[in-house]
Design a protein around this motif. Sequence first.
Motif, PDB file in Angstrom:
ATOM      1  N   VAL A   1     -13.095 -44.663 -24.860  1.00 34.12           N
ATOM      2  CA  VAL A   1     -13.597 -43.947 -23.680  1.00 34.12           C
ATOM      3  C   VAL A   1     -12.780 -44.343 -22.457  1.00 34.12           C
ATOM      4  CG1 VAL A   1     -15.560 -43.647 -22.136  1.00 34.12           C
ATOM      5  CG2 VAL A   1     -15.925 -43.652 -24.598  1.00 34.12           C
TER       6      VAL A   1
ATOM      7  N   SER B   1      -9.214 -32.159 -23.692  1.00 27.11           N
ATOM      8  CA  SER B   1      -9.289 -32.624 -22.307  1.00 27.11           C
ATOM      9  C   SER B   1      -7.973 -32.375 -21.579  1.00 27.11           C
ATOM     10  CB  SER B   1      -9.668 -34.096 -22.259  1.00 27.11           C
ATOM     11  OG  SER B   1      -8.681 -34.859 -22.874  1.00 27.11           O
ATOM     12  N   GLN B   2      -6.874 -32.244 -22.288  1.00 28.43           N
ATOM     13  CA  GLN B   2      -5.609 -32.002 -21.612  1.00 28.43           C
ATOM     14  C   GLN B   2      -5.201 -30.538 -21.631  1.00 28.43           C
ATOM     15  OE1 GLN B   2      -2.516 -34.941 -22.554  1.00 28.43           O
ATOM     16  NE2 GLN B   2      -3.545 -35.796 -20.793  1.00 28.43           N
TER      17      GLN B   2
ATOM     18  N   LEU C   1      -9.430 -42.740 -22.562  1.00 26.86           N
ATOM     19  CA  LEU C   1      -9.463 -41.326 -22.172  1.00 26.86           C
ATOM     20  C   LEU C   1      -9.527 -41.199 -20.658  1.00 26.86           C
ATOM     21  CD1 LEU C   1      -9.510 -38.468 -23.310  1.00 26.86           C
ATOM     22  CD2 LEU C   1     -11.984 -38.567 -23.298  1.00 26.86           C
ATOM     23  N   ILE C   2     -10.338 -42.069 -20.038  1.00 25.72           N
ATOM     24  CA  ILE C   2     -10.437 -42.047 -18.572  1.00 25.72           C
ATOM     25  C   ILE C   2      -9.070 -42.324 -17.963  1.00 25.72           C
ATOM     26  CG2 ILE C   2     -11.364 -43.310 -16.587  1.00 25.72           C
ATOM     27  CD1 ILE C   2     -13.987 -43.580 -18.149  1.00 25.72           C
TER      28      ILE C   2
ATOM     29  N   VAL D   1     -10.032 -34.474 -29.275  1.00 26.93           N
ATOM     30  CA  VAL D   1     -10.664 -34.674 -27.963  1.00 26.93           C
ATOM     31  C   VAL D   1      -9.588 -34.687 -26.875  1.00 26.93           C
ATOM     32  CG1 VAL D   1     -11.962 -36.304 -26.540  1.00 26.93           C
ATOM     33  CG2 VAL D   1     -12.681 -35.869 -28.882  1.00 26.93           C
TER      34      VAL D   1
ATOM     35  N   ILE E   1      -6.698 -39.257 -18.193  1.00 34.49           N
ATOM     36  CA  ILE E   1      -6.841 -38.095 -17.310  1.00 34.49           C
ATOM     37  C   ILE E   1      -6.993 -38.490 -15.849  1.00 34.49           C
ATOM     38  CG2 ILE E   1      -7.786 -36.645 -19.138  1.00 34.49           C
ATOM     39  CD1 ILE E   1     -10.511 -36.994 -17.997  1.00 34.49           C
ATOM     40  N   MET E   2      -6.886 -39.805 -15.563  1.00 33.58           N
ATOM     41  CA  MET E   2      -6.993 -40.248 -14.183  1.00 33.58           C
ATOM     42  C   MET E   2      -5.789 -39.755 -13.392  1.00 33.58           C
ATOM     43  SD  MET E   2      -7.613 -44.161 -13.113  1.00 33.58           S
ATOM     44  CE  MET E   2      -5.878 -44.529 -13.156  1.00 33.58           C
ATOM     45  N   PRO E   3      -6.017 -39.279 -12.159  1.00 35.01           N
ATOM     46  CA  PRO E   3      -4.861 -38.817 -11.393  1.00 35.01           C
ATOM     47  C   PRO E   3      -3.952 -39.976 -11.006  1.00 35.01           C
ATOM     48  CG  PRO E   3      -6.839 -38.769 -10.047  1.00 35.01           C
ATOM     49  CD  PRO E   3      -7.281 -39.123 -11.429  1.00 35.01           C
ATOM     50  N   LEU E   4      -2.654 -39.753 -11.079  1.00 35.47           N
ATOM     51  CA  LEU E   4      -1.668 -40.747 -10.677  1.00 35.47           C
ATOM     52  C   LEU E   4      -0.773 -40.112  -9.626  1.00 35.47           C
ATOM     53  CD1 LEU E   4      -0.359 -42.354 -13.993  1.00 35.47           C
ATOM     54  CD2 LEU E   4      -1.865 -43.368 -12.316  1.00 35.47           C
TER      55      LEU E   4
ATOM     56  N   ARG F   1       3.063 -42.443 -17.278  1.00 34.88           N
ATOM     57  CA  ARG F   1       1.713 -42.796 -17.698  1.00 34.88           C
ATOM     58  C   ARG F   1       1.769 -43.219 -19.171  1.00 34.88           C
ATOM     59  NH1 ARG F   1      -3.295 -40.672 -16.175  1.00 34.88           N
ATOM     60  NH2 ARG F   1      -2.324 -39.000 -15.024  1.00 34.88           N
TER      61      ARG F   1
END
Lengths: 162, 289
Positions: free
Chosen positions: A17, A69-70, A20-21, A65, A24-27, A35
Amino acid sequence: MNKSRASRQLPALMSFVVGLILTIMPLPEAAEAFRPNWLAMLVIFWTMQLPHTWSVGTAWIVGIVLDVSQGTLLGQHALALCCVAFIIVRFHLLMRVFPIPQLTAAVFPILVMYQFLLFWVNGVAGVDASLIVYWGPVISSTILWPVVMIFLSSLRYRTPSG
Amino acid sequence: MVASRENNNSPGRIPALGLRFLGLIFISILLMYFDNRDNHLNTVRKSIGAAVYPVRVIVDAPTRLWIWLGESVTSRNDLELELARLRVERLMTHGRLQKLNALEAENVRLRTILDARSRVRDRTRIAEIMSVDANPYDHNLIIDVGTQDGVFDGQALVGADGVIGQVIKAGLMTSLAMLISDTDHALPVEVNRNGLRTIVVGTGTIDSLELPFVVNNADIHVGDLLVTSGFGGAFPAGYPVAVINSVTRIPREPYAKVTAIPAASLGQVREVLLVFSSTDQDEEATEDE
């Protein structure tokens, strides 16, 4: 038995989990291409440590998954992670006894293969992106691997699993 | 200890590993094939997407909190300045809007004379861009509305200054949108000054677009505003898209090299408008004429 089994998987599930965070966390724009492949690293670690629970099937689900998510092609990351898991499961006994520098050297080609599969599928599907987007993560993941490895090992052996 | 228990029945051997592996590879390839070909898998995507939703909310939360904190600790002085600025802006916008009403009425009248369908004002809905990154291969962003808010695939996304992109995968509660700067994005536009129609294509760089099909002797200049032409059906006509920033005419080549800067600052927007062009059919009917 059942309960202890579930609690034994908790660190792995939690790490996925968090992975996954992080994925997709903005950089910032500049760091974007570097990344690390958090989920690929996690799949490598957990299939190496617990190949009976974390194997090709679970890697495939993680990949699906990630695809959703992407917004990538459904099955793309699933395929790549599945291949990664397959190689690791085949060689997990060998890889477990590797010292960290040697293991890092072994992880590097696996990550290259992972990115190459993504690159290849993108090529077939007609998605073009600059090459740095593919090879930046390999570099950052390989550099970060020892840290991740040490952290996850401490997570794994600290839990009261017996 | 764990390892020994793991391995006590068959040390190191995972039963039917190769078979499972091949099966999953086959399923993946099948999935990719169908996903790439058409949208049969949208329901699958949506249901898994709903499971990913909490993760997206968690990732988005710090940014939201930061903005909220920033708003709640602004000094009184700043607020007063902001209020004054907004008052002036409102007055100016209202002034311009009065003229717009008259123009709109005139437009409807003229269109009736021309016997063309009048364009009704587009219905819009505000959506917020979530600070969640999609894959690095495309120029994508994720917005916090989905099919349960009436979002559909192909819907136009417009910012305060111009067109931003369009929805490509509408999920249940969040949707994936493609920016006009994506290399896969092409948008039919016209030059506002003279109605010259062409197509704007993304370059993969967030602040640059190109117009690959402008003939060498076309009447196009630096500074020209491009607006959506409404062709193609996805975008309603008349929204600003980009401003031409360079025109290089190359002798012997059929097309000039023309680039433009997007009117909206694609990297910085936080709120966007989703356009429901209430007259989709009408638009197409008008275009056919």
